[in-house]
Write a protein that holds these residues in place. Structure first.
Motif, PDB file in Angstrom:
ATOM      1  N   GLN A   1       6.981   6.254  -1.321  1.00 59.55           N
ATOM      2  CA  GLN A   1       5.596   6.069  -1.261  1.00 59.55           C
ATOM      3  C   GLN A   1       5.126   4.624  -0.471  1.00 59.55           C
ATOM      4  O   GLN A   1       3.844   4.522  -0.123  1.00 59.55           O
ATOM      5  CB  GLN A   1       5.239   5.694  -2.842  1.00 59.55           C
ATOM      6  CG  GLN A   1       4.770   7.145  -3.405  1.00 59.55           C
ATOM      7  CD  GLN A   1       3.683   7.958  -3.044  1.00 59.55           C
ATOM      8  OE1 GLN A   1       2.622   7.383  -2.321  1.00 59.55           O
ATOM      9  NE2 GLN A   1       3.926   9.222  -2.636  1.00 59.55           N
ATOM     10  N   SER A   2       6.115   4.021   0.039  1.00 59.73           N
ATOM     11  CA  SER A   2       5.728   2.543   0.612  1.00 59.73           C
ATOM     12  C   SER A   2       5.249   2.999   2.128  1.00 59.73           C
ATOM     13  O   SER A   2       5.989   3.610   2.831  1.00 59.73           O
ATOM     14  CB  SER A   2       7.010   1.700   0.848  1.00 59.73           C
ATOM     15  OG  SER A   2       7.152   1.302  -0.598  1.00 59.73           O
ATOM     16  N   ALA A   3       4.007   2.587   2.406  1.00 57.50           N
ATOM     17  CA  ALA A   3       3.401   2.670   3.604  1.00 57.50           C
ATOM     18  C   ALA A   3       4.072   2.007   4.843  1.00 57.50           C
ATOM     19  O   ALA A   3       4.177   2.381   5.890  1.00 57.50           O
ATOM     20  CB  ALA A   3       1.990   2.454   3.688  1.00 57.50           C
ATOM     21  N   ARG A   4       4.685   0.940   4.679  1.00 54.93           N
ATOM     22  CA  ARG A   4       5.526  -0.111   5.635  1.00 54.93           C
ATOM     23  C   ARG A   4       6.915   0.372   5.822  1.00 54.93           C
ATOM     24  O   ARG A   4       7.467   0.324   4.741  1.00 54.93           O
ATOM     25  CB  ARG A   4       5.315  -1.459   5.079  1.00 54.93           C
ATOM     26  CG  ARG A   4       3.845  -1.820   5.240  1.00 54.93           C
ATOM     27  CD  ARG A   4       3.604  -3.400   4.656  1.00 54.93           C
ATOM     28  NE  ARG A   4       2.307  -3.732   4.634  1.00 54.93           N
ATOM     29  CZ  ARG A   4       1.672  -4.429   5.618  1.00 54.93           C
ATOM     30  NH1 ARG A   4       1.992  -4.835   6.727  1.00 54.93           N
ATOM     31  NH2 ARG A   4       0.181  -4.828   5.234  1.00 54.93           N
TER      32      ARG A   4
ATOM     33  N   ALA B   1       0.924  -1.038   0.210  1.00 52.12           N
ATOM     34  CA  ALA B   1       0.082  -0.018   0.021  1.00 52.12           C
ATOM     35  C   ALA B   1       0.716   1.317  -0.025  1.00 52.12           C
ATOM     36  O   ALA B   1       1.972   1.194   0.462  1.00 52.12           O
ATOM     37  CB  ALA B   1      -0.929  -0.163   1.157  1.00 52.12           C
ATOM     38  N   LEU B   2       0.343   2.389  -0.773  1.00 52.58           N
ATOM     39  CA  LEU B   2       1.004   3.562  -0.809  1.00 52.58           C
ATOM     40  C   LEU B   2       0.836   4.518   0.373  1.00 52.58           C
ATOM     41  O   LEU B   2      -0.298   4.059   1.232  1.00 52.58           O
ATOM     42  CB  LEU B   2       0.623   4.349  -2.179  1.00 52.58           C
ATOM     43  CG  LEU B   2       1.489   3.796  -3.205  1.00 52.58           C
ATOM     44  CD1 LEU B   2       0.824   2.477  -3.947  1.00 52.58           C
ATOM     45  CD2 LEU B   2       1.227   4.837  -4.466  1.00 52.58           C
ATOM     46  N   ARG B   3       1.535   5.535   0.607  1.00 52.40           N
ATOM     47  CA  ARG B   3       1.095   6.385   1.688  1.00 52.40           C
ATOM     48  C   ARG B   3      -0.015   7.508   1.190  1.00 52.40           C
ATOM     49  O   ARG B   3       0.450   8.412   1.133  1.00 52.40           O
ATOM     50  CB  ARG B   3       2.395   7.180   2.182  1.00 52.40           C
ATOM     51  CG  ARG B   3       3.427   6.255   2.765  1.00 52.40           C
ATOM     52  CD  ARG B   3       4.766   7.165   2.752  1.00 52.40           C
ATOM     53  NE  ARG B   3       5.149   7.259   4.495  1.00 52.40           N
ATOM     54  CZ  ARG B   3       6.278   7.759   4.667  1.00 52.40           C
ATOM     55  NH1 ARG B   3       7.067   7.955   3.776  1.00 52.40           N
ATOM     56  NH2 ARG B   3       6.481   7.830   5.822  1.00 52.40           N
TER      57      ARG B   3
ATOM     58  N   ALA C   1       0.250   1.145   7.758  1.00 52.42           N
ATOM     59  CA  ALA C   1       0.482  -0.225   7.780  1.00 52.42           C
ATOM     60  C   ALA C   1       1.709  -0.596   8.492  1.00 52.42           C
ATOM     61  O   ALA C   1       2.689  -1.160   7.669  1.00 52.42           O
ATOM     62  CB  ALA C   1       0.188  -0.763   6.364  1.00 52.42           C
ATOM     63  N   ASP C   2       2.256  -0.499   9.806  1.00 50.71           N
ATOM     64  CA  ASP C   2       3.201  -1.017  10.106  1.00 50.71           C
ATOM     65  C   ASP C   2       3.102  -2.343  10.825  1.00 50.71           C
ATOM     66  O   ASP C   2       2.223  -3.303  10.491  1.00 50.71           O
ATOM     67  CB  ASP C   2       3.553  -0.130  11.667  1.00 50.71           C
ATOM     68  CG  ASP C   2       2.242  -0.378  12.691  1.00 50.71           C
ATOM     69  OD1 ASP C   2       1.842  -1.219  12.613  1.00 50.71           O
ATOM     70  OD2 ASP C   2       2.227   0.650  13.267  1.00 50.71           O
ATOM     71  N   ASP C   3       4.212  -2.883  11.104  1.00 49.81           N
ATOM     72  CA  ASP C   3       4.414  -4.431  11.288  1.00 49.81           C
ATOM     73  C   ASP C   3       3.345  -4.822  12.057  1.00 49.81           C
ATOM     74  O   ASP C   3       3.096  -6.017  11.962  1.00 49.81           O
ATOM     75  CB  ASP C   3       5.990  -4.766  11.858  1.00 49.81           C
ATOM     76  CG  ASP C   3       6.765  -4.279  10.827  1.00 49.81           C
ATOM     77  OD1 ASP C   3       6.613  -3.836   9.737  1.00 49.81           O
ATOM     78  OD2 ASP C   3       8.146  -4.305  11.196  1.00 49.81           O
TER      79      ASP C   3
ATOM     80  N   PHE D   1       9.345  -1.355   7.182  1.00 49.02           N
ATOM     81  CA  PHE D   1      10.508  -2.332   6.830  1.00 49.02           C
ATOM     82  C   PHE D   1      10.707  -2.237   5.369  1.00 49.02           C
ATOM     83  O   PHE D   1      11.924  -2.709   4.955  1.00 49.02           O
ATOM     84  CB  PHE D   1      10.072  -3.728   7.427  1.00 49.02           C
ATOM     85  CG  PHE D   1       9.421  -4.700   6.585  1.00 49.02           C
ATOM     86  CD1 PHE D   1       8.161  -4.613   6.483  1.00 49.02           C
ATOM     87  CD2 PHE D   1      10.029  -5.226   5.740  1.00 49.02           C
ATOM     88  CE1 PHE D   1       7.358  -5.665   5.695  1.00 49.02           C
ATOM     89  CE2 PHE D   1       9.660  -6.464   4.873  1.00 49.02           C
ATOM     90  CZ  PHE D   1       8.129  -6.303   4.941  1.00 49.02           C
ATOM     91  N   LEU D   2       9.820  -1.952   4.510  1.00 50.52           N
ATOM     92  CA  LEU D   2       9.988  -1.871   3.144  1.00 50.52           C
ATOM     93  C   LEU D   2      10.661  -0.665   2.816  1.00 50.52           C
ATOM     94  O   LEU D   2      11.770  -0.730   1.974  1.00 50.52           O
ATOM     95  CB  LEU D   2       8.842  -1.629   2.272  1.00 50.52           C
ATOM     96  CG  LEU D   2       7.828  -3.192   2.298  1.00 50.52           C
ATOM     97  CD1 LEU D   2       6.593  -2.814   1.296  1.00 50.52           C
ATOM     98  CD2 LEU D   2       8.540  -4.074   1.375  1.00 50.52           C
ATOM     99  N   ARG D   3      10.664   0.337   3.748  1.00 49.64           N
ATOM    100  CA  ARG D   3      11.574   1.718   3.142  1.00 49.64           C
ATOM    101  C   ARG D   3      12.978   1.526   3.589  1.00 49.64           C
ATOM    102  O   ARG D   3      13.725   1.813   2.980  1.00 49.64           O
ATOM    103  CB  ARG D   3      10.699   2.774   4.023  1.00 49.64           C
ATOM    104  CG  ARG D   3       9.501   3.106   3.686  1.00 49.64           C
ATOM    105  CD  ARG D   3       9.034   4.594   3.912  1.00 49.64           C
ATOM    106  NE  ARG D   3       8.945   4.782   5.593  1.00 49.64           N
ATOM    107  CZ  ARG D   3       8.038   4.345   5.912  1.00 49.64           C
ATOM    108  NH1 ARG D   3       6.632   3.915   5.644  1.00 49.64           N
ATOM    109  NH2 ARG D   3       7.860   4.791   7.509  1.00 49.64           N
TER     110      ARG D   3
END
Lengths: 67, 438
Positions: B188-191, A38-40, A48-50, B193-195
């Motif tokens: 743009q990544s919400a997560r 998902a995008l921000r 959408a954290d861990d 750990f991806l960033r």
């Protein structure tokens, strides 16, 4: 071995992207996306954290109810 | 084992490619950019994954309700004319049997791009393709970056064998282009750990760019960084971050690397560069001699063809330039179309940045366009010394930005407030253009 692990990650990544695209294919350009990639987006289902992803499942986390 | 993993992956995704052509497009892109079959041993290496996926995807596309043509705007028309000119160039090639090997390879890449022109028409598909871009090239960035750090930068990092980015220079250019795309995904990544993962990949990819020992890639890196900083909202911060990453890596590289990069200052004294200048003159004379369709793909590499157009006195070799390869292979008209498409793509990015600015729901488009411009700058500068004119990593940005602009304009048209007393508005364009099957 490192190459093999990287290749495995790349293959898994491809599958994740493919699933996510199908799941969000009808989302409009101004609408929030959902799931693992998902995008921000504003108005999205919260950060959408861990921890939250772990509770709701990985690829298609459902949106939070308002209020 | 690696063959098994690759076959299992493609085998599992093949049915999905048939029911969802957009998945086929992504898998095809992954195979084209990454060439994973070159990273396996045994029976997996000889299998025609690309051909199988391409056939299934094209069949699925034709049978589906997906649009069969790209939206008919100037850029798409220029692209179609460019494709037709490619065919004409092959039909009128000086040595058609020699040029056919390259025409066959290039036209397959362009068929994939034509598919993207029709199918890359939703926010998710565009974002997904950027992920494919980052995964495919990040693989080599991580591998080559780790190799560079472990070996102290004394060797050349190379790409997958028998691919367009096998050569160290070409790999360097590909990774320079991948860095801004990775940065877009990071933004743009919400997560989290991806960033974090993307940042680590970017650092290793930067190390790999230096590890290719490519002077052309270094110039592309400088151009890309310059545009990245220029397009950044926080220019000073961007400059500091880039310096904090790049300077330690550069200082890490050995003396031989420094000496090699120093030769950029005196190109006239470098035999490699002067050889390229000679090849560029050959391409120019070919363009003058056959301005409409050129001599055919890579025909200028043949001594007899070079002598035919120059009158002798030049050593035939690779033209080592995206511009001169097109000029020699497709003539001045081909070069004009190539530059027009490149300029049109840059302009699409500029327009998206302007239209999406200040709109939170379109920040993804603004960030994508902001990162696409440094990518294009890196390609335009580094590509001036490399034969990567038909590499998919550049061409996939053309439909991506074309459709991003269309999506932004459709969204703005649909959300425009109606003034009291104004005439009735036309029906709003659908938010998702050409969505897939229900």
């Amino acid at each position: 071995m490192v190459t093999g692990i990287l290749l495995l990650f790349a293959c898994v990544g491809l599958g994740v992207v493919a699933f996510w695209v199908v799941h969000n294919d009808r989302v409009g350009p101004g609408e929030p996306t959902r799931g693992f990639l998902a995008l921000r987006d504003p108005g999205a289902a919260g950060p959408a954290d861990d921890a939250r992803a772990g509770k709701n499942g990985g690829l298609a986390a459902p949106p939070r109810s308002p209020g | 084992m690696r063959s098994f993993v690759l076959i299992l992956t493609i085998g599992c995704l093949l049915p999905a490619c048939f029911f969802y052509p957009q998945i086929g497009m992504l898998v095809w892109g992954w195979l084209t950019l990454m060439s994973p079959h070159q990273e396996v041993f045994g029976f997996g290496q000889g299998l025609q994954f690309n051909l199988v996926v391409a056939v299934v995807t094209l069949l699925a596309w034709l049978l589906s309700v997906e649009p069969k043509l790209p939206p008919m705007n100037g850029l798409a028309l220029a692209f179609i004319v460019f494709l037709l000119l490619m065919v004409a160039s092959q039909l009128t090639a000086i040595v058609p049997e020699y040029s056919y090997t390259y025409f066959d390879r290039f036209i397959r890449e362009m068929v994939f791009i034509f598919l993207c022109m029709a199918l890359l028409n939703s926010k998710a598909r565009i974002h997904g393709m950027m992920w494919i871009y980052a995964i495919a090239l990040g693989y080599y960035g991580i591998k080559g970056g780790a190799f560079t750090l472990v070996t102290g930068g004394g060797y050349h990092a190379r790409g997958p064998a028998n691919s367009m980015i096998a050569d160290n220079n070409h790999l360097g250019l590909a990774l320079v282009m991948a860095l801004p795309v990775m940065n877009y995904l990071r933004m743009q990544s919400a997560r989290r750990f991806l960033r974090v993962g993307i940042v680590l990949t970017m650092i290793l990819t930067l190390a790999c760019v230096l590890g290719t020992q490519s002077r052309g890639a270094l110039l592309g890196l400088v151009a890309m960084s310059g545009v990245l900083i220029w397009r950044s909202r926080h220019r000073t911060l961007s400059l500091v971050v880039i310096a904090l990453l790049a300077v330690p890596l550069i200082l890490f590289m050995p003396e031989t690397w420094m000496a090699r990069m120093e030769t950029i200052r005196n190109p006239g004294e470098d035999a490699s560069f002067m050889g390229r200048v000679q090849a560029w003159w050959i391409a120019f004379y070919i363009g003058i001699g056959d301005p409409l369709t050129g001599a055919g793909f890579r025909a200028g590499y043949l001594q007899n063809v070079a002598d035919l157009f120059t009158g002798g006195g030049y050593d035939a070799r690779a033209h080592h330039s995206i511009y001169f390869e097109i000029l020699a292979g497709m003539g001045f008209i081909g070069l004009a179309l190539y530059l027009l498409i490149m300029f049109g793509t840059w302009r699409n990015a500029a327009r998206v940045r302007r239209q999406a600015k200040g709109r939170a729901e379109l920040k993804w488009a603004h960030d994508l366009a902001s990162m696409a411009q440094p990518t294009l700058a890196g390609y335009a500068v580094a590509g001036a010394s490399m034969s990567l004119e038909f590499w998919s990593g550049y061409w996939v940005l053309v439909p991506a930005l074309m459709h991003t602009r269309r999506l932004v304009e459709a969204h703005l048209g649909a959300t425009q407030p109606v003034r009291p007393g104004a005439p009735p508005a036309r029906p709003a364009a659908p938010a998702v253009l050409g969505a897939g099957r229900s």
